[in-house]
Each structure stands twice: as C-alpha cells, then as structure tokens.
Enzyme design. Sequence first.
Site, PDB file in Angstrom:
ATOM      1  N   TYR A   1      50.120  29.467  15.400  1.00  0.00           N
ATOM      2  CA  TYR A   1      49.512  28.348  16.141  1.00  0.00           C
ATOM      3  C   TYR A   1      50.542  27.678  17.045  1.00  0.00           C
ATOM      4  O   TYR A   1      51.636  27.300  16.602  1.00  0.00           O
ATOM      5  CB  TYR A   1      49.016  27.341  15.121  1.00  0.00           C
ATOM      6  CG  TYR A   1      47.982  26.365  15.592  1.00  0.00           C
ATOM      7  CD1 TYR A   1      46.633  26.617  15.391  1.00  0.00           C
ATOM      8  CD2 TYR A   1      48.338  25.159  16.182  1.00  0.00           C
ATOM      9  CE1 TYR A   1      45.669  25.700  15.777  1.00  0.00           C
ATOM     10  CE2 TYR A   1      47.381  24.240  16.581  1.00  0.00           C
ATOM     11  CZ  TYR A   1      46.044  24.518  16.374  1.00  0.00           C
ATOM     12  OH  TYR A   1      45.101  23.600  16.753  1.00  0.00           O
TER      13      TYR A   1
ATOM     14  N   TYR B   1      42.887  26.029  24.600  1.00  0.00           N
ATOM     15  CA  TYR B   1      42.978  25.353  23.309  1.00  0.00           C
ATOM     16  C   TYR B   1      41.685  25.472  22.532  1.00  0.00           C
ATOM     17  O   TYR B   1      40.649  24.973  22.965  1.00  0.00           O
ATOM     18  CB  TYR B   1      43.322  23.877  23.507  1.00  0.00           C
ATOM     19  CG  TYR B   1      43.901  23.281  22.255  1.00  0.00           C
ATOM     20  CD1 TYR B   1      45.239  23.489  21.945  1.00  0.00           C
ATOM     21  CD2 TYR B   1      43.131  22.555  21.372  1.00  0.00           C
ATOM     22  CE1 TYR B   1      45.786  22.979  20.780  1.00  0.00           C
ATOM     23  CE2 TYR B   1      43.674  22.040  20.212  1.00  0.00           C
ATOM     24  CZ  TYR B   1      45.004  22.250  19.925  1.00  0.00           C
ATOM     25  OH  TYR B   1      45.532  21.743  18.766  1.00  0.00           O
TER      26      TYR B   1
END
Lengths: 165, 404
Positions: free
Chosen positions: B288, B338
């Site tokens: 991430y 995102y």
Amino acid sequence: MAEYLGVRVEVASNDPEHREFLEAAGRGQFVVQRCPECQKLRYPIGSACPFCQSLGYEWAEVSGRGTIYSYEVVHHGIHPSFRPITPYPVVLVELDEQRGVPGPADGLRVLGLLVDAEGRPEDEERTGIGARVQVEFADLGDGLGLPRFRLADEPPEGEVWRYPD
Amino acid sequence: MPGLRDQYAIVGIGATEFSRDSGRTTRALGVEAVRAAMLDAGLGAGDVDGMLSYHGNDSTSSPTIAGDLGIRLNFYMDCSGGGSSTEALIGLAMGAIEVGMCQTVVIFRAMNGYTEARIGGTGRQAPVFRGGSLDAAIHGMHSAGQSFAPSFMRHMYEYGTTSEQVAHVKVAHSKHASNNPRAFYPQRVTVEDVVNSRWITKPLHLLDCCVETDNGVAIIVTSADRARDLRHKPAYIMGVAGRVNKEQPGGYHWTRGPISRVAGHYAAPIVFGQAGVGPEDIEVTGSYDAFTFTTMLQLEAYGFCKEGEGGDYVSSGIIELGGARPNNTHGGHLCEGYTHGIGHVVESVRQLRGQADDYCPNWEQGEHTYDYSEHGCRQVRDVEITMNLGWASPPTGSALIMHN
Ligand SMILES: [Zn+2]
C-alpha cells in the site's frame, strides 16, 4: 466560549475527562491520568488503564518537561484555522515521567505544537529530535487551556537531529 | 484458518476508470465496477449472493448496488474503514461462505475520492474542536500524511533513511504506471522530481503522496470448487490477515514503540503461517502506497528486508519491474489512482493470470513482451505467488497471499 485559533472548542457534557484536563491546563497545570491500582500514568485520555484494565483514574500533575521524540513540519495546512500559521512544527514529546515503561521503547509521548516565546510556531531550524522542551499553555478562554511546548533552556539529549535539508 | 489454504479464490475483477471528474455518484461507480467483475468472472445476477463494502460515510451501500443489478443477497455488510479493508473483507467473505451464509461474495469500494470526499478531508473539517479531536487535531494534525509523519521522521532519525532513497518508491511506481493505460499519472518521474516537489508536511513532499481519484473497484470471492468452472484461472488464497493492530492505548500508538515499526510486524506471522511460505517465496508485492514511506515500512515489517534497511531495499531496484520482487506493478496509489487498497489486490490477480493490461497487443491472451520500457509491458514473467500488504495507518494493517 472557549476557542483556539478562532475555532470553537467544545467539550461534551458527558466527557468530564477532557473538560478536567483542559481546565487544569487553564490553571497552568499539565495533568495526565494515573491508575489508582497500578499507579501507572497514561496519555491521552482513556477509559481504562491499558496496563491493568482498572476503570478508575486520578489526575497527576507532570512536570511538562521532556525531549522531542519525533516531529513534522506542516507546510500544506488542511484545517482552515491552521493554514495561516504554516509552516508549523508538530512535535511528539517524550515526557520525563515514566520513560521506558512498560517496555524500553515505550513512554508517555504527547503531541503538541512547538511555539516560540510569543506563541508563534517555532522556527524549523530550532526544531529537532533530542531537543529539550517544556510545556506552556494557550489560553482558550472560559477557564480552559491547551498544553503546547516551547524549547527549554537546557542542553539537548545527545546531538539534536533534524531533517537534513 | 490454516485448513482453508487454497479453498477459496478470487475469480472476478472489475474497475471503472480512474479520474478526477467522474461526474457520477458512488452508486453509479459501484454498479459499474461490480458488473464488470461479474462479467469478468462469467457470473450472472443469480450467481452472486453476498456483498461486502467499506466506506468512510462516502459511498453507497451494498443493497442499493445489488438492487440496481438485480442481485438478491443472502449476506451483506458495509464496513467503516479505508485502507487495509480489502484483505480483511476477503477473510470475512471466506468465513461467511465457509459457514454457509452465502456462496459467492462481491467486495467493492466506490468513492469520489477527489470530487466529493477527499482523504485529507480538505474543506470538510468541522468548525469546532471536540471529543477525540482534542487529542490530535487541535494540535495541528488533520490528515493521514500529518498523522503518519512522526513515524516516517523517526525512521529517518533511527536508521539514516533519506528522502532520496524513499523517492525510489515513487520512481518505481511511476515506471510501472507508464505501462498501465488506465493510470491517472502515467508520467515517469525521477528522484529529483520527487525531492524537488513542494513540501506537504516534512518529511513528505508532494510526490511522496498518492493521487486522490474518483473510482469504483470490485473483486469476487468464491470457493475453489466453484472457481474452477469460471472464466479465468483462479487466484487461490493461501493466507489472509485483517486489520492487525499494534498497541494503541487511547487510540494513540505513539506511546508504544518503536513507532517506526508498523502493524505488519504482527500480521506477518499470521499470514505467512497460514500460507506456509515466507517472504523469500513471494514474487510480486502490492505494498500500500498512500505515501512512499508507507510502502517501505511495510516491506520491512513483513521481512522483505531487515528493520531499518528499507531505504536500501526500495532504492536497490528490487521493487521495479525487471527487479527481483516488483512492487505495485500497476503504479499503485501514487500513480494509478486511489482505491483504498482494492486496486492492489486486482493487480495481484492480473499478475497471477498473466493478464496485466499493459501495452502488449495480446495481453488478454497472456502474450507479453516483458519489455518494461515506457509504454511497454508490465507483466512479471511466470508469477506464481503474490502478496498484498494493506495499510490503514502505522498501527493497523492487513495482508493477503495468493497463488495461481
Ligand atoms: Zn493500572
């Protein structure tokens, strides 16, 4: 009405812990919760002792002296009330009380704005890990205060480390 | 859970475009993504009976999405949460199927992350400090970057990690994004571009931060038995860890150190233990990347390098396509867009299928050039095992290991 940087500060009627904390700061005292069972201090405010699960607490005044453990310098302000004071350093201060408890990497670490003698954000060049600080209090009005930090007039712990520009 | 290794699989993936002007509701985005995942898997409305989503009061609920698509649900749950939710929900989907609550579960995230609810909350702050905001926000900490920065700075202090080293994460992901036609930021950048970009909050430059976008993404989880009859080679789930925490007294992890150590430290034994493999067996990672530092700290925490050596690891070339263990081959949150982590899981599935949707003309047939220059290929050769490292914050993370 209490406010900080032009923003209203409210404490809910069912949140006596935060009210008492801010009231103590209004009197110039930095207090943290102490467990009546195991005597350990804790920060921030919590509803039980994370070390022994006791629900009780009493307020304990701490010296408000400590060492900068980490920090950042906020350049891009998000909250409208903080935008006018950018860049500002937010410091994570390890208080002198209860260092290395319960483990060697643990401690009473407190977030706060680092300010100069006039209450303005401290210069980045004077901010760094290892620098010694002491608490001071912003007046919020209505008898409430907010702990912040300024550099203490004492030698740093080791060499002060700051972001290498 | 150890007994469930290889018993479940991801069988469908779907996504909308990544944009900063969707001009659509999260309902429309969610529906398009879920529908795309169903088509990808070869499943009709009657074949899906479970749905999970995560949100920050910024999305559309499962029954609405399902209703629009004519799906009748036997199980659904819409959880509060952002990053690290995907892997956690995959584990919950397996559990729900295992106990017989449902048979096939869609997991989606739909968000107008730029045009409606921005991650940093820009413009949405309450005009009042109260409750929990008296612990951090009132001290000047208002965004994810601001609340993570003390951990990043402490890592630099403890280990001598430099901005230039960490900038290689953005450089690598930008190279990968340049081979991803869907990436919002497909331009390649240099270390100098990163460290010369403006400050957001020191030590984070603008290009250390991810790109907020509008998008919907979905995946479908079902049992291995059902998976074998579907359109694609299943991505079998070997192990999963969900929303593993560090100690965080009062929601304030900084009192328990080391603060530069992140939750993956605790998730690693759970997920590797189930999977029966170790870091050395992982061929592609999806760590991430809300920020460049995030990727680095997780790679350390899961043992891809020693604690403190993350700066060397991410700047060594290992994490780039053509390197020993590429990370975020889609470009990640830093470059593709995102998605709160679900895009990283989708990319792992693509890699395991051999169907990274790059510029190779026959990628759908699994034909790749393995030429990783700009506007080229982004498929890793012969991938067998992938790992996702999901992040919510320094003290909260999730993980997933899959194979084909
Ligand atoms: Zn106690």
